[in-house]
Motif scaffolding. Structure first.
Motif, mmCIF file in Angstrom:
data_model
loop_
_atom_site.group_PDB
_atom_site.id
_atom_site.type_symbol
_atom_site.label_atom_id
_atom_site.label_comp_id
_atom_site.label_asym_id
_atom_site.label_seq_id
_atom_site.Cartn_x
_atom_site.Cartn_y
_atom_site.Cartn_z
ATOM 1 N N TYR A 152 34.226 25.930 -7.612
ATOM 2 C CA TYR A 152 34.683 27.105 -6.746
ATOM 3 C C TYR A 152 35.164 26.385 -5.416
ATOM 4 O O TYR A 152 34.437 25.702 -4.817
ATOM 5 N N THR A 153 36.349 26.907 -4.896
ATOM 6 C CA THR A 153 36.879 26.822 -3.645
ATOM 7 C C THR A 153 36.776 27.963 -2.836
ATOM 8 O O THR A 153 37.413 28.918 -3.361
ATOM 9 N N ASP A 154 35.711 28.211 -2.003
ATOM 10 C CA ASP A 154 35.393 29.173 -1.125
ATOM 11 C C ASP A 154 36.847 29.512 -0.467
ATOM 12 O O ASP A 154 37.488 28.721 0.312
ATOM 13 N N HIS A 196 36.885 27.512 2.633
ATOM 14 C CA HIS A 196 37.441 26.218 1.943
ATOM 15 C C HIS A 196 36.535 25.288 1.470
ATOM 16 O O HIS A 196 36.967 24.256 0.866
ATOM 17 N N SER A 197 35.104 25.607 1.588
ATOM 18 C CA SER A 197 34.239 24.669 0.790
ATOM 19 C C SER A 197 34.387 24.490 -0.585
ATOM 20 O O SER A 197 34.838 25.693 -1.175
ATOM 21 N N VAL A 198 34.061 23.650 -1.261
ATOM 22 C CA VAL A 198 34.323 23.284 -2.568
ATOM 23 C C VAL A 198 32.809 23.102 -3.228
ATOM 24 O O VAL A 198 32.223 22.365 -2.697
ATOM 25 N N SER A 199 32.544 23.903 -4.234
ATOM 26 C CA SER A 199 31.302 23.639 -5.224
ATOM 27 C C SER A 199 31.269 23.141 -6.364
ATOM 28 O O SER A 199 32.177 24.026 -7.148
#
Length: 555
Positions: free
Chosen positions: A469-471, A475-478
């Protein structure tokens, strides 16, 4: 007058890494000398310099064993770390939704919540500490990672030499150097918030009208929700005093497991099956989760619950006035909400498990209603899931449509189709065995051709991945949020290791299958899903890797 501050030498403890809901361990772990103090100091070290110094901090717990002692420790450490004011509930008790509301209503800069949520309590049970940020929601990964890094290098902690604060009644307690502790009624401000969202007069009229034959039963499972449910459903809405059961918070939750599902809330289910109550509900230890039941124990899955609330948003005054900014669900939650979002033509998001992902979207004014299949439902009135809020949503829908729980849900299925959904939990699995099973599944992610196009009964595999997931806000990535096997008809199998347990690993297997045939909308979910469940176990080789032949919990 300045405070006397003691600087206590300590050493790092292994494994103080907060998960999606804070640090959770056995009570005996937190009782080790310096263990709790270390984690609290690591939290303050990570956030006080720029955020909390001289500002407000909310503290509350779910009433479980060890909460009173830890509240006093945090108060003294807050004083030593130059926090200006602590706002704490009477007897140290606040539900998680109430904490989030207080942070926002009082413009506090953060909160510490003492809870292990739905996990058992008592001297041999679980305890937890969670830090929430200034929007009232759980700390993002950047903050929890910083807390963990601080915990690995800590050499001392600071604690003020002040007496324990009397938390038995609302009052203001002042100490030297501008430090104050404000004890507030645990329930008052939360009730004020609910009254701003719902039409309590209309709900009271519906509950008391004999023509409706309405009767409710809410099981608080001896968690924190008891005083809130009693104040709202009995005192405010006029239901009978015995309509709220197990409403006294107890340190060990009465020896029960405060998880509102069909397994651990079996007493409520049986009472509903053997009575004429038309509405049943249960909440967990800290009050953020909920289960909804209709007459004779008719079960509403959490995935269906959030979809129904969204589809009927116009019956809830808050949303009728503000409209819907967007809808979202966690990735493992069934796709029932997706169809509502499409019909209402509103923005929709699929996010990893963890309420903090919803909070970012809410802060950006892109999300109004959201939910997780793990019995969590909520909206942008706060930044946590909210069990009482979900119950009030259902009452509002029933009152506005003059319909039973069953009628509301069957009408929804007729309109949108039904996502049959179930979750199998395998708790306290040996971590190495759980990881071996995940490694086996990862081979399909690395080489999807091993599965794509293959048929299992009527199910044909369309894709395999490990959800990332890219917020869209920061724009943080999980990465690595759960392995998904998606079939051509939209059915899904999802495998995920959960971080909410205190020992071992919890394997969760999610099964989601969509049905539009009107003749098949009211089948028993386990019967409807049996072929897909068998496929899930076959593909994962779960029994071979773990030795588990049966799940701990089926929901």
């Amino acid at each position: 007058m300045s405070l006397k501050i003691n600087r206590v030498t300590t050493h790092p403890f292994d494994g103080q890494k907060p998960g999606t809901s804070g640090l959770r361990k056995r009570v005996t772990v937190f009782q080790q000398p310096g263990y709790t103090e270390n984690f609290v100091q690591a939290t303050f070290d990570a956030v006080t310099l720029n955020v909390l110094r001289g500002k407000k901090l909310v503290i509350g717990g779910d009433g479980r064993f060890l909460v009173p002692e830890v509240v006093q420790i945090i108060i003294k450490m807050a004083a030593a770390n130059e926090i200006g004011r602590v706002i704490v509930g009477t007897n140290g008790i606040l539900s998680t939704p109430a904490v989030s509301n207080l942070v926002r209503a009082r413009k506090a800069q953060g909160a510490i919540i003492l809870t292990a949520s739905h996990n058992p309590g008592g001297p041999e049970g679980d305890f937890g500490i969670k830090y929430n940020v200034e929007n009232g929601g759980p700390a993002p990964e950047g903050v929890t990672n910083l807390i963990y890094e601080c915990s690995k290098k800590i050499q001392s902690y600071s604690i003020a030499d002040i007496p324990n604060v009397d938390l038995s009644k609302p009052a203001e307690h002042s100490f030297g150097s501008g430090f104050a502790v404000e004890v507030v009624d645990s329930v008052d401000e939360y009730v004020t918030c609910m009254k701003s969202l719902f039409d309590f007069a209309a709900l009271r009229a519906y509950c008391s009208d004999p023509a409706n034959k309405f009767s409710m039963l809410v099981d608080c499972m001896h968690g924190v929700t008891g005083p809130y449910a009693t104040r709202i459903f009995v005192n405010e809405l006029g239901n009978a005093s015995n309509s709220v059961m197990n409403n006294i918070p107890l340190p060990d939750f009465g020896g029960g497991h405060p998880d509102p599902n069909l397994t651990y809330a079996a007493a409520l289910v049986e009472k509903m099956k053997n009575s004429e109550h038309t509405f049943g509900a249960a909440s967990d230890g800290d009050g953020d989760r909920n289960m909804i039941l209709g007459k004779k124990g008719f079960f509403v899955t959490p995935s269906d619950s959030v979809a129904v609330i969204a589809a009927n948003f116009a019956h809830i005054p808050y949303f009728k006035q503000s409209g819907l900014k967007g809808l979202a669900r966690s990735m493992p939650t069934s796709a029932a909400l997706d169809r509502v979002a499409a019909k209402l033509n509103v923005e929709f998001f699929e996010v990893p498990t963890g309420w903090k992902f919803f909070g970012n979207l809410m802060d950006a004014s892109r999300l109004s209603i959201c939910g997780e299949e793990s019995f969590g439902t909520g909206s942008d009135h706060i930044r946590e899931k909210d069990g009482i809020w979900a119950m009030l949503c259902w009452l509002s829908i029933m009152a506005a449509t003059n319909s039973s729980v069953e009628d509301v849900l069957i009408k929804h299925w007729t309109t949108f189709g039904r996502n049959y959904f179930s979750r199998y939990d395998y708790e306290e699995v040996d971590s190495d065995k759980a990881n071996s099973m995940v490694a086996h599944l990862q081979q399909f992610v690395a080489n999807p051709a091993l599965l794509v196009g293959k048929q299992f009964g009527r199910f044909t595999v369309a894709s395999v991945d490990d959800f990332a997931y890219t917020d869209p806000v920061d724009h943080s990535v999980s990465l690595h949020q759960g392995i998904r096997i998606i079939f051509a008809d939209g059915s899904r199998i999802i495998y995920r290791l959960s971080g909410t347990g205190s020992s071992g690993a919890t394997i969760r297997v999610y099964i989601d299958s969509f049905e539009t045939d009107s003749a098949k909308l009211t089948m028993d979910a386990q019967v409807a899903l049996k072929p897909l469940i068998e496929t899930a176990l076959e593909l994962s080789k779960l029994t071979e890797f773990t030795g588990r032949k049966e799940p701990t919990v089926i929901t």
